[in-house]
Design an enzyme around this catalytic site. Structure first.
Site, PDB file in Angstrom:
ATOM      1  N   VAL A  59       2.713  -2.129   8.966  1.00 26.56           N
ATOM      2  CA  VAL A  59       1.967  -3.372   9.243  1.00 26.56           C
ATOM      3  C   VAL A  59       0.708  -3.120  10.081  1.00 26.56           C
ATOM      4  CG1 VAL A  59       3.743  -5.119   9.007  1.00 26.56           C
ATOM      5  CG2 VAL A  59       3.613  -3.761  11.105  1.00 26.56           C
ATOM      6  N   GLU A  60      -0.270  -4.000   9.893  1.00 25.51           N
ATOM      7  CA  GLU A  60      -1.559  -3.850  10.582  1.00 25.51           C
ATOM      8  C   GLU A  60      -1.444  -4.372  12.016  1.00 25.51           C
ATOM      9  OE1 GLU A  60      -3.912  -2.143   9.600  1.00 25.51           O
ATOM     10  OE2 GLU A  60      -5.904  -2.977   9.918  1.00 25.51           O
ATOM     11  N   LYS A  66       1.646   0.653  15.316  1.00 26.73           N
ATOM     12  CA  LYS A  66       1.149   1.937  14.812  1.00 26.73           C
ATOM     13  C   LYS A  66       1.192   2.998  15.912  1.00 26.73           C
ATOM     14  CE  LYS A  66      -1.804   0.118  11.053  1.00 26.73           C
ATOM     15  NZ  LYS A  66      -1.049   0.344   9.841  1.00 26.73           N
ATOM     16  N   MET A  68       0.818  -1.208   0.000  1.00 28.17           N
ATOM     17  CA  MET A  68       0.000   0.000   0.000  1.00 28.17           C
ATOM     18  C   MET A  68       0.855   1.263   0.000  1.00 28.17           C
ATOM     19  SD  MET A  68      -2.983  -1.063  -0.316  1.00 28.17           S
ATOM     20  CE  MET A  68      -4.002   0.376  -0.079  1.00 28.17           C
ATOM     21  N   ASN A 118     -15.654  -2.303   4.343  1.00 23.15           N
ATOM     22  CA  ASN A 118     -15.318  -3.642   4.835  1.00 23.15           C
ATOM     23  C   ASN A 118     -16.367  -4.158   5.808  1.00 23.15           C
ATOM     24  OD1 ASN A 118     -13.079  -3.862   3.256  1.00 23.15           O
ATOM     25  ND2 ASN A 118     -11.680  -3.074   4.810  1.00 23.15           N
ATOM     26  N   ASN A 125      -6.927  -1.385  -2.447  1.00 25.25           N
ATOM     27  CA  ASN A 125      -5.868  -2.035  -3.207  1.00 25.25           C
ATOM     28  C   ASN A 125      -6.415  -2.553  -4.551  1.00 25.25           C
ATOM     29  OD1 ASN A 125      -3.502  -3.346  -3.825  1.00 25.25           O
ATOM     30  ND2 ASN A 125      -3.814  -5.043  -2.397  1.00 25.25           N
ATOM     31  N   SER A 163      -6.780  -0.771   7.780  1.00 26.22           N
ATOM     32  CA  SER A 163      -8.039  -1.294   7.243  1.00 26.22           C
ATOM     33  C   SER A 163      -9.079  -1.416   8.335  1.00 26.22           C
ATOM     34  CB  SER A 163      -7.864  -2.698   6.673  1.00 26.22           C
ATOM     35  OG  SER A 163      -6.732  -2.791   5.913  1.00 26.22           O
ATOM     36  N   GLU A 222     -11.779   6.093   1.800  1.00 26.12           N
ATOM     37  CA  GLU A 222     -12.582   6.416   2.982  1.00 26.12           C
ATOM     38  C   GLU A 222     -11.786   7.408   3.844  1.00 26.12           C
ATOM     39  OE1 GLU A 222     -15.219   2.417   3.927  1.00 26.12           O
ATOM     40  OE2 GLU A 222     -13.156   2.455   4.601  1.00 26.12           O
ATOM     41  N   HIS A 246      -8.128   5.937   4.091  1.00 25.69           N
ATOM     42  CA  HIS A 246      -8.092   4.510   3.766  1.00 25.69           C
ATOM     43  C   HIS A 246      -8.211   4.280   2.264  1.00 25.69           C
ATOM     44  CE1 HIS A 246     -10.155   0.337   4.032  1.00 25.69           C
ATOM     45  NE2 HIS A 246      -8.861   0.198   3.965  1.00 25.69           N
TER      46      HIS A 246
HETATM   47  P1  NAI Z   1       2.896  -4.704   3.740  1.00 23.97           P
HETATM   48  O1  NAI Z   1       3.238  -5.806   4.683  1.00 23.97           O
HETATM   49  O2  NAI Z   1       3.009  -4.926   2.289  1.00 23.97           O
HETATM   50  O3  NAI Z   1       3.819  -3.444   4.096  1.00 23.97           O
HETATM   51  C1  NAI Z   1       4.030  -2.969   5.373  1.00 23.97           C
HETATM   52  C2  NAI Z   1       5.379  -2.256   5.398  1.00 23.97           C
HETATM   53  O4  NAI Z   1       5.483  -1.542   6.609  1.00 23.97           O
HETATM   54  C3  NAI Z   1       6.571  -3.216   5.347  1.00 23.97           C
HETATM   55  O5  NAI Z   1       7.441  -2.822   4.311  1.00 23.97           O
HETATM   56  C4  NAI Z   1       7.215  -3.056   6.703  1.00 23.97           C
HETATM   57  O6  NAI Z   1       8.627  -3.197   6.668  1.00 23.97           O
HETATM   58  C5  NAI Z   1       6.826  -1.637   7.043  1.00 23.97           C
HETATM   59  N1  NAI Z   1       6.924  -1.328   8.442  1.00 23.97           N
HETATM   60  C6  NAI Z   1       6.671  -2.106   9.504  1.00 23.97           C
HETATM   61  N2  NAI Z   1       6.927  -1.420  10.644  1.00 23.97           N
HETATM   62  C7  NAI Z   1       7.342  -0.192  10.289  1.00 23.97           C
HETATM   63  C8  NAI Z   1       7.767   0.950  11.002  1.00 23.97           C
HETATM   64  N3  NAI Z   1       7.820   0.953  12.314  1.00 23.97           N
HETATM   65  N4  NAI Z   1       8.122   2.029  10.294  1.00 23.97           N
HETATM   66  C9  NAI Z   1       8.084   2.034   8.943  1.00 23.97           C
HETATM   67  N5  NAI Z   1       7.702   0.976   8.231  1.00 23.97           N
HETATM   68  C10 NAI Z   1       7.326  -0.127   8.889  1.00 23.97           C
HETATM   69  O7  NAI Z   1       1.458  -4.215   4.164  1.00 23.97           O
HETATM   70  P2  NAI Z   1       0.332  -3.501   3.268  1.00 23.97           P
HETATM   71  O8  NAI Z   1      -0.507  -4.518   2.646  1.00 23.97           O
HETATM   72  O9  NAI Z   1       1.002  -2.467   2.442  1.00 23.97           O
HETATM   73  O10 NAI Z   1      -0.559  -2.788   4.395  1.00 23.97           O
HETATM   74  C11 NAI Z   1      -0.142  -1.604   5.024  1.00 23.97           C
HETATM   75  C12 NAI Z   1      -1.311  -1.012   5.773  1.00 23.97           C
HETATM   76  O11 NAI Z   1      -2.355  -0.724   4.847  1.00 23.97           O
HETATM   77  C13 NAI Z   1      -1.929  -1.917   6.821  1.00 23.97           C
HETATM   78  O12 NAI Z   1      -2.369  -1.138   7.900  1.00 23.97           O
HETATM   79  C14 NAI Z   1      -3.084  -2.563   6.087  1.00 23.97           C
HETATM   80  O13 NAI Z   1      -4.105  -2.994   6.941  1.00 23.97           O
HETATM   81  C15 NAI Z   1      -3.550  -1.403   5.230  1.00 23.97           C
HETATM   82  N6  NAI Z   1      -4.301  -1.754   4.035  1.00 23.97           N
HETATM   83  C16 NAI Z   1      -3.921  -2.837   3.271  1.00 23.97           C
HETATM   84  C17 NAI Z   1      -4.648  -3.158   2.127  1.00 23.97           C
HETATM   85  C18 NAI Z   1      -4.241  -4.311   1.279  1.00 23.97           C
HETATM   86  O14 NAI Z   1      -5.062  -4.764   0.452  1.00 23.97           O
HETATM   87  N7  NAI Z   1      -3.017  -4.817   1.397  1.00 23.97           N
HETATM   88  C19 NAI Z   1      -5.815  -2.371   1.701  1.00 23.97           C
HETATM   89  C20 NAI Z   1      -6.067  -1.204   2.512  1.00 23.97           C
HETATM   90  C21 NAI Z   1      -5.336  -0.951   3.643  1.00 23.97           C
END
Ligand code: NAI
Length: 667
Positions: free
Chosen positions: A398-399, A404, A321, A499, A452, A426, A461, A449
């Site tokens: 990360v979620e 966070k 994202m 969602n 993807n 999310s 959102e 929000h």
């Molecule tokens: P992802 O796992 O692809 O990426 C998360 C990134 O955050 C990783 O590169 C990780 O190294 C980094 N990270 C972890 N801790 C960190 C920190 N302290 N400082 C900086 N970076 C850090 O996850 P994704 O899928 O991109 O999701 C990210 C957020 O977006 C989550 O909150 C998720 O719930 C939300 N989201 C995801 C969707 C999806 O379809 N994948 C859709 C809408 C929202």
């Protein structure tokens, strides 16, 4: 006559060449309405006595040539009045086509629908290389078809296959794409449009292809048959405008000039029939809702002119994202700092950004040079640099709520008090995040929000906590609009809006499998209903573990309607997590998916019955969201579900679906 200006256009004779400039004095864009046609008709009438040796049509607007029919004024007409308006447009554009002078449309900005029909009536078309230039026929997306001569002229100019592809897809081409299909003759820098148009008038008229091999009646009938089969398979017959347009366009191609009138009549009759249909009503309603969402204020009391625009941003987390959001922001010309926990992850994120820009080049959105310039707006970092200069930070790590919370406390320390701090979570509770230790100025915290994939999903959102200030919401809305996305404001609550409504539907689909209904049958029922993907395929895409996690959070908040069936737990514990693990409700093998067979009962319910049961789950939850004031009104729910999940647009959304069912039951 040397110059004449009316409220929608002006006509000037310059060195013997008539220059017709479209410029609606009352609004920022040009549209075709009754007054426009009257003024155009009068201008064309004056040309006859002007002695001009050619006509150039251009626009004085910054981003619009002619954006099509004024749907508000067209929507107010019915029956005879509407029929007369269509005939009038056809006649006025035909009078341009019949001028005994060379005519050139010099297009800069949006040239859509009726705008393109005007341009097609000219003998030649050139367009500016600007990003604002968009050329196409969006009518079928609204349940209509081009009826001011467009369905007749386009196949004659391009040949039937290309014309059908444009009209049936509603695609809007940039200048490069339009030149590639033969819709325009040349691409010119905006400043040189007039000069080049005049040169074309003084040159020779181009020879056009006849397209005999694709447009003759035999081939046209074959194309019609095979396209009809494809359309029915794809749309399940839910979008009558596509079939109607196919019919009208495929019969127009080879008509000799004498039968142009017959083709115009088919256009008009088809339009008049389509405009009365329920599908068209819903599609036009959604169009207006989307237009409204583009400018809707959250709080009229906020003086938005005093708010700082978003000129500089940061994205925390360079995963799926984060890299998508960073790329999309840079693509709109806004600098982004992309951060992650170490250099390797940042590099991975930058690779994704580069890949997304490459894709944009392939799709003709940017030239390679532009893509490179935009890509340079994304600056990578793995260090805790100052964010004081940032207007907006979006966290997409990360979620995990504890992670966070730490990130937000750190962001508060590194940013200025006026920096908007947004999370892309999310499902996590943003209010709790805003109230956690180390947070200063929680009024600038909210959710933005994205869905993807970021580059394709229009909905965002805007999630407001009880602490978020109206100024913060307005700033987030302005940012999302600059990105060209459609924002819907929702209250912070588990699952937010989209969602939350989707989840009980997905859970119910899994329960149906458990009760013995086949996977294939459930998904087929919802494809027939008009969803872009069946619920079990969607669960596999989301990941059964992720879906299970979200569902249990929501069960804790809202109760058993979200409770995960044992089957889902069982699949997850067996490592069958959906597509990413190669198996879930389907088995995935080299891009083919085969529905898994669970215990199936002999008596399978009817497809309609299944669809009704599952659609009801969404409508019920949508009503609860409205009752709990998660969102301002029923229309916003419908818009969010159509844009966020692809909910069958022709049904108008889950609230509209329910209200139509209730109306039917009452009569
Ligand atoms: P992802 O796992 O692809 O990426 C998360 C990134 O955050 C990783 O590169 C990780 O190294 C980094 N990270 C972890 N801790 C960190 C920190 N302290 N400082 C900086 N970076 C850090 O996850 P994704 O899928 O991109 O999701 C990210 C957020 O977006 C989550 O909150 C998720 O719930 C939300 N989201 C995801 C969707 C999806 O379809 N994948 C859709 C809408 C929202």
């Amino acid at each position: 006559m040397n110059s004449e200006t009316t409220s929608r256009l002006s006509l000037q004779i310059m060195d013997g060449i008539a220059v017709l400039t479209l410029d609606n004095a009352e609004r920022p864009i040009n549209l075709v309405d009754d007054a426009f046609l009257t003024e155009l008709e009068s201008a064309i009438g004056q040309l006859a006595t002007s002695g001009a040796k050619g006509l150039v049509i251009l626009s004085a607007k910054a981003k619009v040539f002619l954006a099509g029919a004024d749907l508000h004024s067209l929507g107010s007409l019915r029956g005879e009045a509407l029929s007369a308006m269509i005939t009038r447009g056809q006649q006025v554009f035909e009078s341009i086509a019949r001028l005994r002078l060379p005519t050139v449309a010099a297009i800069h900005g949006a040239c859509l629908g009726g705008g393109l029909e005007l341009a097609l009536a000219c003998r030649q078309r050139i367009a500016s290389d600007s990003h604002s230039t968009k050329i196409g026929f969006p009518e079928t997306q609204l349940g209509l078809l081009p009826a001011w001569g467009g369905s007749t002229r386009l196949p004659r100019l391009l040949g039937l296959p290309k014309a059908l592809s444009l009209i049936l897809s509603g695609k809007q081409l940039d200048a490069g794409g339009a030149k590639h299909v033969g819709l325009i003759d040349e691409i010119v820098p905006k400043e040189r449009l007039l000069e080049r148009a005049i040169a074309l008038i003084e040159g020779r008229s181009p020879q056009r292809k006849t397209h005999f091999w694709t447009n003759n009646s035999l081939v046209a009938a074959l194309i019609r048959q095979s396209s009809q089969r494809q359309l029915l398979a794809k749309t399940h017959g839910h979008y009558p405008a596509l079939l109607t347009a196919l019919d009208v366009v495929s019969r127009a191609g080879m008509s000799p000039q004498a039968s142009t009138a017959a083709s115009f009549e088919r256009e008009r009759n088809a339009f008049l029939e389509l405009v009365e249909g329920d599908t068209t009503h819903q599609l036009i309603r959604l169009f207006f809702l989307q237009e409204d969402a583009k400018s809707r204020r959250y709080d009229e009391g906020v003086d938005i002119r005093s708010l700082p625009p978003t000129r500089s941003t940061a994205v925390i987390g360079a995963g799926v994202m984060g890299s998508g959001i960073a790329q999309f922001t840079a693509a709109r010309g806004i600098p982004v700092l992309l951060a992650d926990i170490d250099a390797a992850r940042v590099a991975q994120g930058m690779k994704s950004v580069a890949r997304l820009f490459d894709e944009a080049v392939r799709r003709h959105i940017f030239t390679p040079h532009e893509a490179e310039r935009k890509r340079d707006l994304v600056a990578p970092t793995a260090d805790p640099v100052s964010l004081r200069g940032c207007d907006l930070v979006i966290e997409a790590a990360v979620e995990n709520l504890e992670v966070k919370k730490k990130i937000f406390a750190d962001l508060c320390a590194r940013s200025s008090d006026r920096t908007v701090l947004a999370t892309n979570t999310s499902a996590l509770p943003i209010t709790e995040l805003a109230k956690s230790d180390g947070i200063t100025h929680p009024e600038r915290i909210l959710g933005i929000h994205f869905f993807n994939p970021v580059s394709r999903m229009k909905l965002v959102e805007i999630v407001v906590t009880e602490l978020t200030s109206p100024e913060t919401v307005e700033r987030a809305l302005a940012f999302v609009r600059v990105l060209g996305k459609t924002p819907v404001v929702v209250k912070d609550s588990p699952g937010f809006l989209v969602n939350r409504i989707l989840m009980p539907y997905l859970v119910e689909a899994a329960r149906l499998v458990e009760s013995g209904v086949s996977v294939a049958r459930i998904d087929q029922a919802m494809l027939d209903f008009g969803m872009p993907m069946g619920p079990l395929r969607l669960l596999d895409e989301i990941g059964l573990d992720v879906a299970g996690h979200v569902a249990s959070t929501m069960t804790a908040a809202f109760g058993d309607r979200f409770a995960i069936p044992a089957l889902l737990d069982q699949l997850t514990s067996e490592g069958k997590l959906g597509r990413k693990s190669g198996s879930g409700f389907y088995d995935y093998d080299h891009r083919r998916e085969t529905p898994c067979v669970f215990q199936c009962s002999q008596d399978q319910p009817g497809l309609d019955h299944i669809a009704r049961q599952l659609a009801d789950c969404m409508s019920r939850e949508a009503q609860l969201c409205l009752d709990e004031k998660i969102v301002a009104d029923a229309d916003s729910i419908d818009l969010a579900m159509v844009l966020g999940t692809g909910y069958a647009p022709f049904r108008g959304g889950p609230m509209k679906y329910q209200s139509i069912l209730s109306e039917r039951a009452a009569t």
